[in-house]
Scaffold this active site. Sequence first.
Site, mmCIF file in Angstrom:
data_model
loop_
_atom_site.group_PDB
_atom_site.id
_atom_site.type_symbol
_atom_site.label_atom_id
_atom_site.label_comp_id
_atom_site.label_asym_id
_atom_site.label_seq_id
_atom_site.Cartn_x
_atom_site.Cartn_y
_atom_site.Cartn_z
ATOM 1 N N TYR A 153 -10.833 0.059 -2.871
ATOM 2 C CA TYR A 153 -9.897 -0.880 -3.511
ATOM 3 C C TYR A 153 -9.706 -0.552 -4.991
ATOM 4 C CZ TYR A 153 -7.949 -5.043 -5.619
ATOM 5 O OH TYR A 153 -7.160 -5.890 -6.352
ATOM 6 N N LYS A 157 -6.284 0.563 -7.186
ATOM 7 C CA LYS A 157 -5.717 -0.139 -8.348
ATOM 8 C C LYS A 157 -5.671 0.775 -9.567
ATOM 9 C CE LYS A 157 -4.445 -3.591 -6.162
ATOM 10 N NZ LYS A 157 -3.077 -4.113 -6.104
HETATM 11 N N1 LIG Z 1 -7.448 -12.110 -6.424
HETATM 12 C C1 LIG Z 1 -7.846 -11.243 -7.335
HETATM 13 O O1 LIG Z 1 -8.941 -11.405 -7.914
HETATM 14 C C2 LIG Z 1 -6.981 -10.098 -7.738
HETATM 15 C C3 LIG Z 1 -7.245 -9.451 -8.958
HETATM 16 C C4 LIG Z 1 -6.441 -8.381 -9.329
HETATM 17 C C5 LIG Z 1 -5.392 -7.966 -8.516
HETATM 18 N N2 LIG Z 1 -5.157 -8.604 -7.333
HETATM 19 C C6 LIG Z 1 -4.047 -8.119 -6.512
HETATM 20 O O2 LIG Z 1 -3.118 -9.160 -6.322
HETATM 21 C C7 LIG Z 1 -2.336 -8.901 -5.156
HETATM 22 C C8 LIG Z 1 -2.274 -10.173 -4.341
HETATM 23 O O3 LIG Z 1 -3.577 -10.510 -3.887
HETATM 24 P P1 LIG Z 1 -4.118 -12.009 -3.853
HETATM 25 O O4 LIG Z 1 -5.303 -12.074 -4.711
HETATM 26 O O5 LIG Z 1 -3.008 -12.949 -4.070
HETATM 27 O O6 LIG Z 1 -4.657 -12.057 -2.345
HETATM 28 P P2 LIG Z 1 -4.229 -12.908 -1.062
HETATM 29 O O7 LIG Z 1 -4.245 -14.362 -1.374
HETATM 30 O O8 LIG Z 1 -5.121 -12.391 0.016
HETATM 31 O O9 LIG Z 1 -2.719 -12.451 -0.775
HETATM 32 C C9 LIG Z 1 -2.423 -11.148 -0.359
HETATM 33 C C10 LIG Z 1 -0.984 -11.085 0.128
HETATM 34 O O10 LIG Z 1 -0.682 -9.716 0.493
HETATM 35 C C11 LIG Z 1 -0.236 -9.692 1.845
HETATM 36 N N3 LIG Z 1 -0.607 -8.433 2.491
HETATM 37 C C12 LIG Z 1 -1.814 -7.816 2.461
HETATM 38 N N4 LIG Z 1 -1.766 -6.686 3.181
HETATM 39 C C13 LIG Z 1 -0.512 -6.596 3.684
HETATM 40 C C14 LIG Z 1 0.156 -5.666 4.512
HETATM 41 N N5 LIG Z 1 -0.442 -4.570 4.981
HETATM 42 N N6 LIG Z 1 1.450 -5.892 4.824
HETATM 43 C C15 LIG Z 1 2.093 -6.991 4.377
HETATM 44 N N7 LIG Z 1 1.511 -7.907 3.589
HETATM 45 C C16 LIG Z 1 0.231 -7.711 3.251
HETATM 46 C C17 LIG Z 1 -0.865 -10.904 2.490
HETATM 47 O O11 LIG Z 1 -0.118 -11.268 3.626
HETATM 48 P P3 LIG Z 1 -0.784 -11.449 5.091
HETATM 49 O O12 LIG Z 1 -1.730 -12.594 4.999
HETATM 50 O O13 LIG Z 1 0.385 -11.717 5.948
HETATM 51 O O14 LIG Z 1 -1.477 -10.152 5.386
HETATM 52 C C18 LIG Z 1 -0.754 -11.927 1.367
HETATM 53 O O15 LIG Z 1 0.547 -12.454 1.338
HETATM 54 C C19 LIG Z 1 -3.020 -7.743 -4.446
HETATM 55 O O16 LIG Z 1 -2.315 -6.555 -4.720
HETATM 56 C C20 LIG Z 1 -4.397 -7.703 -5.088
HETATM 57 O O17 LIG Z 1 -4.945 -6.425 -5.049
HETATM 58 C C21 LIG Z 1 -5.920 -9.662 -6.927
#
Ligand SMILES: NC(=O)c1ccc[n+]([C@@H]2O[C@H](COP(=O)([O-])OP(=O)(O)OC[C@H]3O[C@@H](n4cnc5c(N)ncnc54)[C@H](OP(=O)(O)O)[C@@H]3O)[C@@H](O)[C@H]2O)c1
Length: 263
Positions: A153, A157
Amino acid sequence: MERRNVGRFAIVTGASAGIGFELAKCCVEDGFNLLIAADQPKIHEVAEELRQSGVDVEALETDLATIEGVDALCDAVGGRQVDALLANAGHGLGGAFLDQDFDEARHVLDTNVTGTIYLAHRIGRDMRERGEGRILFTGSIAGFTPGTFNAVYNGTKAFIDSFSFALRNELKDTGITVTCLMPGATETEFFERANMEDTKIGQSKKDDPADVAKVGFEAMLEGEGDGVSGWKNKIMSTVANVTPAEVLAERHRKEAEPGSANK
Ligand SMILES: NC(=O)c1ccc[n+]([C@@H]2O[C@H](COP(=O)([O-])OP(=O)(O)OC[C@H]3O[C@@H](n4cnc5c(N)ncnc54)[C@H](OP(=O)(O)O)[C@@H]3O)[C@@H](O)[C@H]2O)c1
């Protein structure tokens, strides 16, 4: 508040939850019509909710880890002008790399890197033809740190953080801007999905996804290079830039080792 983008059209991936859902809310509140995508049926409920604000919202259930899944999303655009692409879908995978199922590890790569840049390639070409557009990637401050026990992961990033700035520079003389949202740990379904709930970072206090999304959305509209949300994350990313990778990797072990929540 004045809506600045009434009638414009944006795509938000990963809009069914967390940061993506909040980004989609920022878009509709600002007047964008939307095409939203995620892998599970919940995306349709989310579309219904977002429509309440009076804009057009279409939803597509598609696996953005696959070329066909990204093609399906581009087909759904149907020749419309995409004013903003918010490429946010992504997920992590906790645990030791050698203990991971390789297909699951590969799905992280295929979603966060291959699917993300393929989508940017397809939509970006149309934007270049028109000479305008906004692209927002959701990278992460995790990209500055070797991610012991979430290694694939953090690598993805690091790729997105780097790629975003490179593409931004390539497009600097066009009307297209590229922005990288770099959140720190944020209160979403991320840690549960990555099977990291028993880790220190999984149990830590995290940022509000609405605040994080707002920073990214505004940075995108302003055409800035990055959006790091919160002073703590700004300091962390600055410190990471001058800290040896070995030290960062060891620090990440303490935060992300399975069972570290109880140590
Ligand atoms: N939370 C953190 O601490 C954090 C920190 C830095 C960056 N991020 C980044 O922020 C972004 C959003 O993550 P989040 O924290 O909001 O997590 P989240 O609540 O798990 O949401 C992830 C979203 O991405 C979708 N998704 C994942 N894999 C997919 C795929 N193969 N095809 C289509 N949709 C997909 C999920 O949809 P489904 O449920 O339908 O799969 C969901 O809508 C990600 O890129 C993550 O790496 C998160």
